[in-house]
Design a protein around this motif. Sequence first.
Motif, PDB file in Angstrom:
ATOM      1  N   GLY A  31       0.851  -0.795   0.113  1.00  0.00           N
ATOM      2  CA  GLY A  31      -0.137  -0.329  -0.125  1.00  0.00           C
ATOM      3  C   GLY A  31       0.389   1.476  -0.038  1.00  0.00           C
ATOM      4  N   CYS A  42       1.168   4.993   1.353  1.00  0.00           N
ATOM      5  CA  CYS A  42       0.610   5.177   2.544  1.00  0.00           C
ATOM      6  C   CYS A  42       0.737   6.830   2.966  1.00  0.00           C
ATOM      7  CB  CYS A  42       1.245   4.168   3.787  1.00  0.00           C
ATOM      8  SG  CYS A  42       0.430   2.739   4.099  1.00  0.00           S
ATOM      9  N   VAL A  63      -4.470   5.084   3.403  1.00  0.00           N
ATOM     10  CA  VAL A  63      -3.513   4.010   2.154  1.00  0.00           C
ATOM     11  C   VAL A  63      -4.701   3.768   0.784  1.00  0.00           C
ATOM     12  CG1 VAL A  63      -5.211   2.344   3.885  1.00  0.00           C
ATOM     13  CG2 VAL A  63      -2.261   2.431   1.996  1.00  0.00           C
ATOM     14  N   LYS A  64      -3.714   3.676  -0.366  1.00  0.00           N
ATOM     15  CA  LYS A  64      -4.412   2.714  -1.400  1.00  0.00           C
ATOM     16  C   LYS A  64      -3.495   1.668  -1.662  1.00  0.00           C
ATOM     17  CE  LYS A  64      -6.593   6.807  -3.123  1.00  0.00           C
ATOM     18  NZ  LYS A  64      -7.779   7.724  -3.850  1.00  0.00           N
ATOM     19  N   ILE A  65      -4.047   1.176  -1.672  1.00  0.00           N
ATOM     20  CA  ILE A  65      -3.728  -0.091  -1.972  1.00  0.00           C
ATOM     21  C   ILE A  65      -3.255  -0.670  -3.438  1.00  0.00           C
ATOM     22  CG2 ILE A  65      -4.036  -2.249   0.093  1.00  0.00           C
ATOM     23  CD1 ILE A  65      -6.416  -3.098  -1.666  1.00  0.00           C
ATOM     24  N   GLU A  86      -9.688  -7.788  -1.268  1.00  0.00           N
ATOM     25  CA  GLU A  86      -8.851  -6.756  -1.548  1.00  0.00           C
ATOM     26  C   GLU A  86      -9.295  -5.146  -0.734  1.00  0.00           C
ATOM     27  OE1 GLU A  86      -9.778  -8.068  -4.528  1.00  0.00           O
ATOM     28  OE2 GLU A  86      -8.277  -8.575  -5.966  1.00  0.00           O
ATOM     29  N   GLU A  87     -10.813  -5.307  -0.738  1.00  0.00           N
ATOM     30  CA  GLU A  87     -11.271  -4.558   0.189  1.00  0.00           C
ATOM     31  C   GLU A  87     -11.495  -4.541   1.923  1.00  0.00           C
ATOM     32  OE1 GLU A  87     -11.720  -1.418  -0.355  1.00  0.00           O
ATOM     33  OE2 GLU A  87     -13.443  -0.547   1.560  1.00  0.00           O
ATOM     34  N   ARG A  89      -8.017  -3.702   3.025  1.00  0.00           N
ATOM     35  CA  ARG A  89      -8.235  -3.001   2.880  1.00  0.00           C
ATOM     36  C   ARG A  89      -7.925  -2.069   4.304  1.00  0.00           C
ATOM     37  NH1 ARG A  89      -9.935   1.976   2.786  1.00  0.00           N
ATOM     38  NH2 ARG A  89     -11.621   1.394   2.533  1.00  0.00           N
ATOM     39  N   LYS A  90      -9.605  -1.979   4.744  1.00  0.00           N
ATOM     40  CA  LYS A  90     -10.177  -2.104   5.446  1.00  0.00           C
ATOM     41  C   LYS A  90     -10.127  -2.655   7.388  1.00  0.00           C
ATOM     42  CE  LYS A  90     -15.000  -1.351   6.414  1.00  0.00           C
ATOM     43  NZ  LYS A  90     -16.071  -2.453   6.055  1.00  0.00           N
ATOM     44  N   MET A 100      -4.707  -3.089   6.579  1.00  0.00           N
ATOM     45  CA  MET A 100      -4.447  -1.637   6.173  1.00  0.00           C
ATOM     46  C   MET A 100      -4.411  -0.447   6.984  1.00  0.00           C
ATOM     47  SD  MET A 100      -2.448  -3.879   4.060  1.00  0.00           S
ATOM     48  CE  MET A 100      -0.997  -2.657   2.734  1.00  0.00           C
ATOM     49  N   GLN A 101      -5.657   0.136   7.017  1.00  0.00           N
ATOM     50  CA  GLN A 101      -5.852   1.028   7.185  1.00  0.00           C
ATOM     51  C   GLN A 101      -5.914   0.948   9.258  1.00  0.00           C
ATOM     52  OE1 GLN A 101      -6.902   3.642   5.446  1.00  0.00           O
ATOM     53  NE2 GLN A 101      -7.072   4.931   7.465  1.00  0.00           N
TER      54      GLN A 101
END
Length: 421
Positions: free
Chosen positions: A196, A198, A203-205, A240-241, A244-245, A248-249
Amino acid sequence: MKILIIGGGGREHTLAWKLFQSPKVKKIFCAPGNAGTASLGENVSISAEDIPSLLEFAKKNEIDLTIVGPEMPLVAGIVDVFEKAGLRIFGPKKEAAMLEGSKAFCKEVMIKAGVPTAEYVEVTSLDQIESVLEKFDKAAVKADGLAAGKGVLLCNSKEEIKQALQKILGDKAFGSAGNKVVVEEMLEGEEASILGFCDGKNVKIMVSSQDHKRALDNDEGLNTGGMGAYSPAPVVNGLEERIRKEIMQPMLDEMQKRGTPYKGILYAGLMINNSEIKVIEFNSRFGDPEAQCVLPKLKTDLVEVIEACIDGNLDKIDLQWKKESACCVVLASGGYPEAYEKGEIIEGLENAKAFENVIVFHAGTKLDGEKVLTSGGRVLGVVGLGSDIKSAIDTAYTGVSQINFNKMHFRTDIGKRALER
Ligand code: AMP
Ligand code: GLY
């Protein structure tokens, strides 16, 4: 802009290749670089770990943006040093890079952030062996600190766990990196990597990828830095979502809460078992060879993305990706990851590059007049792009078939797992 890339592997050649496409970039320096980066810019003979000399170089040459490839300088605090001197640099500061620099710290942050990971205990003394053996029959035994990718011992019995603890804590096989040990539950499933961008808050994966860590086909042989990769990894499809949620976030939120916001590349090494996702580790940088598969698919100008990360407005960036698949086959020196010879002449590079959709990224190479010689364990990463994974794999191996050097070694099954799905 004048850019300085720190490092000299396949990842750094890939960064240079991608940055070279940006209309914003006027000149690229790479320290120490390799024969590949020399063809796109100028190599600087300073080690990636010599922070004072890198700083002096960046000041003297009025570098507008420095991008750090490997983990060592990040964990040593290069970002703090450059920022203090008023220079723009991309990567996490020392305290944030500790997510890679200390496995125990990383575990603690994951637990706080509610990020799913293997059960673990922290061990600092051989006196704790009995209590560890009561808890685990099998385990991944890990030196806490940086150990050049060698600090993880996978143990399939109590006896092996005991030996691993003895090796790290008793014999100090990884020096002070092993003053502390993380012993964790053995996870089952398929591994994949999600990286990602950051900016401290957002964050954008990136598109997913999968590495091949073992030296030989069918995942046999010793662990290496990575013998090949492909992207996307079908095992991640549709997850993926959630990644991210749920992964990563929360890490970014927790790091921000601690007053050590995470800016840079956050790399999640995941174990996926059906729909269960657990984090094996976080790294503080691009993966190598994952970058070689991921960055060629990025349509957006990398300079714009990196600047948005530094300035804290990544939410304004719309990351665009090519739909293609990518496969990277690493060509290594015979013997790698153990002892190997250097200085072998590499032949066929021009022939390989002549194929459409083949990109040859250099890793351990150096120029000797007109010749290109091997100078490291992982020598080249041959990338094939294609409309699907099969054509990407075929294209990569077509490129590989053009290249040769004495005792060249590579895996013949990169991407096989994706094909099987
Ligand atoms: P690491 O340096 O933490 O990425 O570990 C190196 C490799 O060891 C990983 O890529 C996995 O293949 C394996 N590994 C690490 N931790 C575990 C675990 N808890 N369960 C199973 N395999 C693991
Ligand atoms: N390819 C694994 C890593 O970069 O850590």
